[in-house]
Structures are given as structure tokens and as C-alpha cells.
Design a protein around this motif. Structure first.
Motif, mmCIF file in Angstrom:
data_model
loop_
_atom_site.group_PDB
_atom_site.id
_atom_site.type_symbol
_atom_site.label_atom_id
_atom_site.label_comp_id
_atom_site.label_asym_id
_atom_site.label_seq_id
_atom_site.Cartn_x
_atom_site.Cartn_y
_atom_site.Cartn_z
ATOM 1 N N ASP A 227 0.854 -1.120 -0.026
ATOM 2 C CA ASP A 227 0.006 -0.006 0.012
ATOM 3 C C ASP A 227 0.969 1.410 -0.065
ATOM 4 O O ASP A 227 0.475 2.193 -0.682
ATOM 5 C CB ASP A 227 -0.870 0.083 1.063
ATOM 6 N N ALA A 228 1.735 1.261 0.873
ATOM 7 C CA ALA A 228 2.834 2.538 0.835
ATOM 8 C C ALA A 228 3.483 2.803 -0.416
ATOM 9 O O ALA A 228 3.584 3.603 -0.879
ATOM 10 C CB ALA A 228 3.812 2.196 1.910
ATOM 11 N N CYS A 229 3.883 1.551 -1.136
ATOM 12 C CA CYS A 229 4.463 1.809 -2.639
ATOM 13 C C CYS A 229 3.511 2.186 -3.675
ATOM 14 O O CYS A 229 3.794 2.954 -4.261
ATOM 15 C CB CYS A 229 5.099 0.392 -2.978
ATOM 16 N N ASP A 230 2.381 1.719 -3.358
ATOM 17 C CA ASP A 230 1.081 2.175 -4.500
ATOM 18 C C ASP A 230 0.783 3.446 -4.093
ATOM 19 O O ASP A 230 0.848 4.353 -5.089
ATOM 20 C CB ASP A 230 -0.138 1.338 -4.296
ATOM 21 N N CYS B 44 2.766 6.044 -2.844
ATOM 22 C CA CYS B 44 3.913 6.745 -3.360
ATOM 23 C C CYS B 44 3.883 6.831 -4.718
ATOM 24 O O CYS B 44 4.265 8.214 -5.278
ATOM 25 C CB CYS B 44 5.292 6.063 -2.662
ATOM 26 N N ALA B 45 3.925 5.960 -5.382
ATOM 27 C CA ALA B 45 3.901 5.828 -6.782
ATOM 28 C C ALA B 45 2.734 7.015 -7.476
ATOM 29 O O ALA B 45 3.094 7.717 -8.259
ATOM 30 C CB ALA B 45 3.658 4.606 -7.579
ATOM 31 N N SER B 46 1.577 6.899 -6.906
ATOM 32 C CA SER B 46 0.468 7.656 -7.214
ATOM 33 C C SER B 46 0.826 9.080 -6.971
ATOM 34 O O SER B 46 0.470 10.014 -7.636
ATOM 35 C CB SER B 46 -0.708 7.133 -6.657
ATOM 36 N N ILE B 47 1.111 9.344 -5.407
ATOM 37 C CA ILE B 47 1.400 10.728 -5.283
ATOM 38 C C ILE B 47 2.501 11.231 -5.974
ATOM 39 O O ILE B 47 2.353 12.501 -6.156
ATOM 40 C CB ILE B 47 1.196 10.727 -3.908
ATOM 41 N N CYS B 48 3.346 10.672 -6.154
ATOM 42 C CA CYS B 48 4.593 11.142 -6.823
ATOM 43 C C CYS B 48 4.242 11.522 -8.540
ATOM 44 O O CYS B 48 4.521 12.667 -8.815
ATOM 45 C CB CYS B 48 5.878 10.291 -6.933
ATOM 46 N N LEU B 49 3.378 10.442 -8.752
ATOM 47 C CA LEU B 49 2.958 11.171 -10.450
ATOM 48 C C LEU B 49 2.177 12.098 -10.448
ATOM 49 O O LEU B 49 2.155 12.909 -11.335
ATOM 50 C CB LEU B 49 2.446 9.697 -11.218
ATOM 51 N N GLU B 50 1.206 12.179 -9.403
ATOM 52 C CA GLU B 50 -0.029 13.289 -9.449
ATOM 53 C C GLU B 50 0.988 14.535 -9.189
ATOM 54 O O GLU B 50 0.570 15.538 -9.716
ATOM 55 C CB GLU B 50 -0.968 12.941 -8.491
ATOM 56 N N SER B 51 1.977 14.613 -8.214
ATOM 57 C CA SER B 51 2.501 15.811 -8.013
ATOM 58 C C SER B 51 3.386 16.158 -8.881
ATOM 59 O O SER B 51 3.475 17.440 -9.143
ATOM 60 C CB SER B 51 3.591 15.549 -6.635
ATOM 61 N N LEU B 52 4.117 15.389 -9.876
ATOM 62 C CA LEU B 52 4.883 15.581 -10.996
ATOM 63 C C LEU B 52 3.961 16.303 -12.044
ATOM 64 O O LEU B 52 4.040 17.459 -12.613
ATOM 65 C CB LEU B 52 5.475 14.502 -11.468
ATOM 66 N N THR B 53 2.788 15.718 -12.602
ATOM 67 C CA THR B 53 2.070 16.217 -13.470
ATOM 68 C C THR B 53 0.995 17.186 -13.276
ATOM 69 O O THR B 53 0.867 18.032 -13.990
ATOM 70 C CB THR B 53 1.233 15.076 -14.193
ATOM 71 N N GLY B 54 0.700 17.204 -11.760
ATOM 72 C CA GLY B 54 -0.198 18.365 -11.582
ATOM 73 C C GLY B 54 0.445 19.454 -10.922
ATOM 74 O O GLY B 54 -0.200 20.491 -10.700
ATOM 75 N N HIS B 55 1.406 19.410 -10.236
ATOM 76 C CA HIS B 55 2.127 20.626 -9.779
ATOM 77 C C HIS B 55 3.385 21.059 -10.253
ATOM 78 O O HIS B 55 3.702 22.095 -10.751
ATOM 79 C CB HIS B 55 2.288 20.098 -8.248
#
Length: 112
Positions: A12-15, A17-28
Motif C-alpha cells: 500500500d505504501a508503494c502504491d 507513493c507511486a500515485s502521489i509522486c506521479l500526481e505531484s509531477l504532472t499536477g504540480h
């Protein structure tokens, strides 16, 4: 039983992290520009996304090599958290990376 719970928590932590990093990269990061899109930072974030996904997949399938991936994932997540902490409005990504690094480090040491 607790080993299964720790494994699920790490997945769950890996999932997350992957989602939040990708969202942060593309959205912010991409819209913010400047230091947020310096190649070294963007590549590190993408490495973090990919390694978190791969590490979670190794654990899901019960690979005997998952501990090696967890150790590497912890290192990359620490580096990503450090890079993101230097930028504005990246707190969610920093927290997700630190949580993942901690969980992966525990998983790697438990399997050693």
C-alpha cells in the motif's frame, strides 16, 4: 499473520507513493516550472514512481527477490523526499516518499 499485514502495508505504501509522486509531477511540478522541472528532479520522481510500482509488483507475486527491491526503493524514496522537500508545495509527496522508504526499509531488513 503479522508478516502478511506488514507485506500488505508495504504494498500500500508503494502504491500510494507511486500515485502521489506521479500526481505531484504532472499536477504540480510541470505547471510550476522552474526548479520543479529541472531534469534531475523530474527523472528522480519518475524513477521513484517506477520503482515503487515494480517493488509492489514483486511483493504481490511473492518474489523471493522483493527484499532487494525494497532496499533500493527505500533509497530512491529517500532521495525523492529530499529533492521534493527543497521545493514549494511538495509536502504530500515528501510524506508519501518518507512513509514508503520506512516501510520498505523494514520489509528489507525483516527478510534479511
Amino acid at each position: 499473520m503479522s508478516d502478511d499485514l506488514e507485506l500488505e502495508d508495504c504494498i500500500d505504501a508503494c502504491d500510494d507513493c507511486a500515485s502521489i509522486c506521479l500526481e505531484s509531477l504532472t499536477g504540480h511540478c510541470l505547471p510550476a516550472g522552474g526548479k520543479h522541472v529541472e531534469p534531475r528532479h523530474v527523472i528522480l520522481m519518475l524513477d521513484c514512481v517506477d520503482l515503487c510500482r515494480t517493488t509492489a509488483d514483486f511483493m504481490r507475486r511473492g518474489s523471493p527477490n522483493h527484499a532487494r527491491l525494497c532496499a533500493a526503493c527505500a533509497d530512491i524514496c529517500d532521495a525523492c523526499a529530499e529533492s521534493c522537500a527543497k521545493l514549494d508545495d511538495m509536502e504530500e509527496c515528501v510524506e508519501a516518499c518518507r512513509d514508503c522508504a520506512e516501510s520498505c526499509r523494514e520489509m528489507a531488513s525483516a527478510a534479511a
